[in-house]
Design a protein around this motif. Structure first.
Motif, PDB file in Angstrom:
ATOM      1  N   ILE A 192     -42.381   5.149  -6.563  1.00 12.71           N
ATOM      2  CA  ILE A 192     -40.352   4.969  -6.365  1.00 12.71           C
ATOM      3  C   ILE A 192     -40.200   6.248  -5.750  1.00 12.71           C
ATOM      4  O   ILE A 192     -38.813   6.776  -4.623  1.00 12.71           O
ATOM      5  CB  ILE A 192     -39.281   4.714  -7.937  1.00 12.71           C
ATOM      6  CG1 ILE A 192     -39.564   3.264  -8.259  1.00 12.71           C
ATOM      7  CG2 ILE A 192     -38.109   4.870  -8.176  1.00 12.71           C
ATOM      8  CD1 ILE A 192     -38.929   3.188  -9.729  1.00 12.71           C
ATOM      9  N   GLN A 193     -40.579   7.448  -6.429  1.00 13.01           N
ATOM     10  CA  GLN A 193     -39.886   8.941  -5.708  1.00 13.01           C
ATOM     11  C   GLN A 193     -40.784   8.795  -4.909  1.00 13.01           C
ATOM     12  O   GLN A 193     -40.000  10.079  -3.631  1.00 13.01           O
ATOM     13  CB  GLN A 193     -40.705   9.824  -6.484  1.00 13.01           C
ATOM     14  CG  GLN A 193     -39.326   9.682  -8.316  1.00 13.01           C
ATOM     15  CD  GLN A 193     -39.896  10.930  -9.099  1.00 13.01           C
ATOM     16  OE1 GLN A 193     -40.950  11.733  -9.027  1.00 13.01           O
ATOM     17  NE2 GLN A 193     -39.190  11.005 -10.457  1.00 13.01           N
TER      18      GLN A 193
ATOM     19  N   GLN B 181     -40.020   4.989  -2.855  1.00 18.46           N
ATOM     20  CA  GLN B 181     -38.925   3.860  -2.526  1.00 18.46           C
ATOM     21  C   GLN B 181     -37.663   4.921  -1.934  1.00 18.46           C
ATOM     22  O   GLN B 181     -36.689   4.493  -1.205  1.00 18.46           O
ATOM     23  CB  GLN B 181     -38.281   3.345  -4.053  1.00 18.46           C
ATOM     24  CG  GLN B 181     -37.257   2.112  -3.655  1.00 18.46           C
ATOM     25  CD  GLN B 181     -37.713   1.127  -3.363  1.00 18.46           C
ATOM     26  OE1 GLN B 181     -38.998   0.588  -3.065  1.00 18.46           O
ATOM     27  NE2 GLN B 181     -36.691   0.222  -3.682  1.00 18.46           N
ATOM     28  N   GLU B 182     -37.033   6.368  -2.736  1.00 18.79           N
ATOM     29  CA  GLU B 182     -36.055   6.900  -2.657  1.00 18.79           C
ATOM     30  C   GLU B 182     -36.235   7.329  -0.860  1.00 18.79           C
ATOM     31  O   GLU B 182     -35.618   7.579  -0.356  1.00 18.79           O
ATOM     32  CB  GLU B 182     -36.272   8.266  -3.598  1.00 18.79           C
ATOM     33  CG  GLU B 182     -36.077   7.640  -4.707  1.00 18.79           C
ATOM     34  CD  GLU B 182     -35.654   8.439  -6.369  1.00 18.79           C
ATOM     35  OE1 GLU B 182     -36.572   9.941  -5.473  1.00 18.79           O
ATOM     36  OE2 GLU B 182     -35.426   8.352  -7.251  1.00 18.79           O
ATOM     37  N   ASN B 183     -37.526   7.227  -0.405  1.00 22.64           N
ATOM     38  CA  ASN B 183     -37.788   7.804   1.294  1.00 22.64           C
ATOM     39  C   ASN B 183     -37.944   7.268   1.877  1.00 22.64           C
ATOM     40  O   ASN B 183     -37.658   7.299   3.134  1.00 22.64           O
ATOM     41  CB  ASN B 183     -38.526   8.734   0.930  1.00 22.64           C
ATOM     42  CG  ASN B 183     -38.802  10.462   0.309  1.00 22.64           C
ATOM     43  OD1 ASN B 183     -37.988  10.940   0.443  1.00 22.64           O
ATOM     44  ND2 ASN B 183     -39.679  10.614  -1.108  1.00 22.64           N
ATOM     45  N   ARG B 184     -37.271   5.689   1.531  1.00 25.52           N
ATOM     46  CA  ARG B 184     -37.731   4.287   2.364  1.00 25.52           C
ATOM     47  C   ARG B 184     -39.160   4.640   3.302  1.00 25.52           C
ATOM     48  O   ARG B 184     -39.187   4.641   3.987  1.00 25.52           O
ATOM     49  CB  ARG B 184     -36.747   4.557   3.050  1.00 25.52           C
ATOM     50  CG  ARG B 184     -34.944   4.532   2.644  1.00 25.52           C
ATOM     51  CD  ARG B 184     -34.835   3.405   2.031  1.00 25.52           C
ATOM     52  NE  ARG B 184     -34.257   2.629   0.919  1.00 25.52           N
ATOM     53  CZ  ARG B 184     -33.384   2.608  -0.086  1.00 25.52           C
ATOM     54  NH1 ARG B 184     -34.695   0.734  -0.239  1.00 25.52           N
ATOM     55  NH2 ARG B 184     -32.146   2.672  -0.489  1.00 25.52           N
TER      56      ARG B 184
ATOM     57  N   ILE C 159     -37.405   7.905 -16.228  1.00 26.10           N
ATOM     58  CA  ILE C 159     -36.321   7.015 -14.903  1.00 26.10           C
ATOM     59  C   ILE C 159     -35.929   5.654 -16.070  1.00 26.10           C
ATOM     60  O   ILE C 159     -36.941   5.996 -16.674  1.00 26.10           O
ATOM     61  CB  ILE C 159     -36.188   6.744 -13.763  1.00 26.10           C
ATOM     62  CG1 ILE C 159     -38.104   5.811 -13.490  1.00 26.10           C
ATOM     63  CG2 ILE C 159     -36.854   8.119 -13.234  1.00 26.10           C
ATOM     64  CD1 ILE C 159     -38.791   4.959 -12.090  1.00 26.10           C
TER      65      ILE C 159
ATOM     66  N   THR D  47     -34.512   0.808 -13.693  1.00 26.35           N
ATOM     67  CA  THR D  47     -34.840   1.628 -12.146  1.00 26.35           C
ATOM     68  C   THR D  47     -36.048   0.761 -11.529  1.00 26.35           C
ATOM     69  O   THR D  47     -35.713  -0.193 -10.913  1.00 26.35           O
ATOM     70  CB  THR D  47     -34.920   2.590 -12.402  1.00 26.35           C
ATOM     71  OG1 THR D  47     -33.625   3.735 -12.878  1.00 26.35           O
ATOM     72  CG2 THR D  47     -35.729   3.766 -10.617  1.00 26.35           C
TER      73      THR D  47
ATOM     74  N   THR E 191     -36.386  -1.788  -7.990  1.00 28.43           N
ATOM     75  CA  THR E 191     -37.375  -0.931  -7.265  1.00 28.43           C
ATOM     76  C   THR E 191     -38.416  -2.622  -6.904  1.00 28.43           C
ATOM     77  O   THR E 191     -38.189  -3.250  -5.824  1.00 28.43           O
ATOM     78  CB  THR E 191     -38.215  -0.341  -7.760  1.00 28.43           C
ATOM     79  OG1 THR E 191     -37.691   0.286  -7.864  1.00 28.43           O
ATOM     80  CG2 THR E 191     -39.686  -0.442  -7.175  1.00 28.43           C
TER      81      THR E 191
ATOM     82  N   GLU F 123     -35.452  -4.996  -4.416  1.00 22.60           N
ATOM     83  CA  GLU F 123     -35.607  -3.890  -2.876  1.00 22.60           C
ATOM     84  C   GLU F 123     -36.582  -5.092  -3.009  1.00 22.60           C
ATOM     85  O   GLU F 123     -37.056  -5.236  -1.583  1.00 22.60           O
ATOM     86  CB  GLU F 123     -35.377  -3.043  -3.018  1.00 22.60           C
ATOM     87  CG  GLU F 123     -33.924  -2.097  -3.497  1.00 22.60           C
ATOM     88  CD  GLU F 123     -33.935  -0.892  -3.284  1.00 22.60           C
ATOM     89  OE1 GLU F 123     -34.797  -0.746  -2.241  1.00 22.60           O
ATOM     90  OE2 GLU F 123     -33.479  -0.208  -3.818  1.00 22.60           O
TER      91      GLU F 123
ATOM     92  N   THR G 131     -42.881   5.457 -11.940  1.00 22.67           N
ATOM     93  CA  THR G 131     -42.012   6.598 -11.136  1.00 22.67           C
ATOM     94  C   THR G 131     -42.277   7.036 -10.287  1.00 22.67           C
ATOM     95  O   THR G 131     -41.707   7.673  -8.966  1.00 22.67           O
ATOM     96  CB  THR G 131     -41.990   7.669 -12.417  1.00 22.67           C
ATOM     97  OG1 THR G 131     -41.292   7.109 -13.631  1.00 22.67           O
ATOM     98  CG2 THR G 131     -40.571   8.942 -11.949  1.00 22.67           C
TER      99      THR G 131
END
Length: 408
Positions: free
Chosen positions: A355-356, A359-362, A4, A8, A12, A15, A352
């Protein structure tokens, strides 16, 4: 795992910063945070919900350092207001802070105030940070105030850096007094020195509470003063770890009571205990006094650290957390400073993967609390996770806070 962009990593961190801003608790012009902390309650250590003090490890000064680094990337007015609220809270609670220690005491808070003051052009914060160093009384050192976390080893590097930055001989004089006290307090066996930093049947190895942190502080003091006793103490501390090294594990045992036993040596795999923190200590030691032994030991520690990171990644991060103190973020951050391109790539892979998965799945970031529960601070909590991502974005601009000092 798909690569990524570095932007990104910044997003992150942003956020995480937004979460901290949202969760801040205000009283007048000051703000604090609430979260979990492991405390001794009813005869046992357990996680409890609490607010935090001003210290660097879990408190507002550590959070403020992360928010200030974030502000350097994104000039947001609410972010600035939150930083100002953090500083007000520090000033309101400074009386409860001990004199010594980078992560638990005034030296770490002074570092934060000086650093933030320079970043935000606030001379009053810089002066307040210097006043905290002025208030330190070296002769009051207690027998337990030895290590990087809460003792002289975490204070000496800050005093040295402040001496260099502000040309204040009295600050260096304090560091020298503390250095001599450390030498006097050492358990000496000819060329092998160690220090009793925590209640334990055997003195510890490692950076946070062990001989690495103390030896490094003495070596840095020798570099600036030339006093041979400090070099002797540093060499003695490093020798203690050399004689303790476990060849089969390519690591250094954790001698805390209840961890290692006479029949089984358990080695830590974190900044606080074990190879990762020792790698960082040898990097800094080699910068103070070049020695092939330091480089060799750093490389051994890096290989062991790398192996643990690969294991955590292949296990889908189920056996780790994203704290700086004893999580995969701290271990990966050490790779950014100690290793070459391949180590940097592995650190980015850690970023990475986080994040995957989170972060991406909250999903909430897992913290250094043994239950993984939410805590906001720099070393155990999400502020440290956010700072790790800022370092992935630009490690040269955002220096590590895993070693004591002003970091400028």
């Amino acid at each position: 795992m798909e690569a990524i962009s570095k932007n990104t990593f910044l997003e992150t961190a942003w956020e995480i910063g937004c979460q901290l801003m949202k969760n801040s608790i205000w009283h007048g012009n000051s703000c604090n945070w609430q979260g979990y902390s492991v405390e001794f309650v009813d005869g046992a250590y357990q996680p409890i919900m609490r607010t935090f003090g001003a210290d660097l490890y879990s408190g507002t000064s550590g959070i403020a350092l992360f928010l200030t680094a974030l502000y350097a990337e994104r000039k947001d007015p609410i972010l600035l207001k939150t930083i100002e609220g953090s500083i007000a809270q520090i000033q309101n609670n400074i009386d409860s802070i001990p004199d010594l220690g980078f992560y638990a005491g005034k030296p770490g808070i002074a570092t934060a105030l000086i650093h933030i003051g320079k970043e935000l052009d606030r001379e009053d914060w810089i002066e307040y940070g210097i006043s905290l160093l002025d208030s330190i009384v070296p002769s009051s050192l207690q027998s337990h105030e030895v290590d990087v976390i809460s003792g002289a080893a975490g204070t000496i590097p800050v005093l040295i850096d402040a001496y260099k930055a502000f040309q204040r001989q009295d600050l260096l004089d304090k560091a020298v007094v503390l250095g001599h006290l450390l030498c006097d307090m050492a358990v000496k066996n000819e060329t092998v020195w160690s220090w009793a930093t925590v209640p334990s049947s055997k003195n510890l190895t490692g950076f946070s509470h062990g001989s690495s942190g103390v030896a490094l502080a003495l070596l840095q003091l020798h570099e600036i003063t030339g006093e041979e006793i400090f070099l002797k103490g540093a060499e003695g501390g490093f020798n203690y770890e050399r004689q303790s090294f476990d060849i089969s594990q390519q690591n250094w045992p954790d001698f805390r009571d209840g961890v290692s036993t006479t029949t089984a040596k358990v080695c830590g795999l974190a900044w606080c205990h074990g190879a990762p923190g020792i790698a960082l200590s040898r990097l800094k030691a080699n910068q103070a006094k070049a020695d092939t032994a330091f480089v060799q030991e750093m490389n051994v520690a890096l290989k062991t650290t790398t192996s643990s990171i690969y294991h955590a990644l292949t296990d889908n991060l189920n056996t780790t957390n994203y704290s700086l103190c004893h999580g995969i973020a701290g271990n990966a951050e050490i790779l950014l400073d100690c290793g070459g391109v391949e180590y940097h790539q592995l650190a980015e892979a850690v970023g990475t993967a986080g994040i995957q998965k989170y972060q991406e799945n909250r999903i909430s970031w897992p913290t250094g609390i043994n239950t993984g529960q939410y805590t906001p601070g720099l070393m155990m909590g999400i502020a440290g996770t956010g700072y790790f991502y800022l370092r992935l974005f630009n490690k040269n601009k955002h220096k590590t806070f895993l070693v004591p000092g002003l970091q400028d």
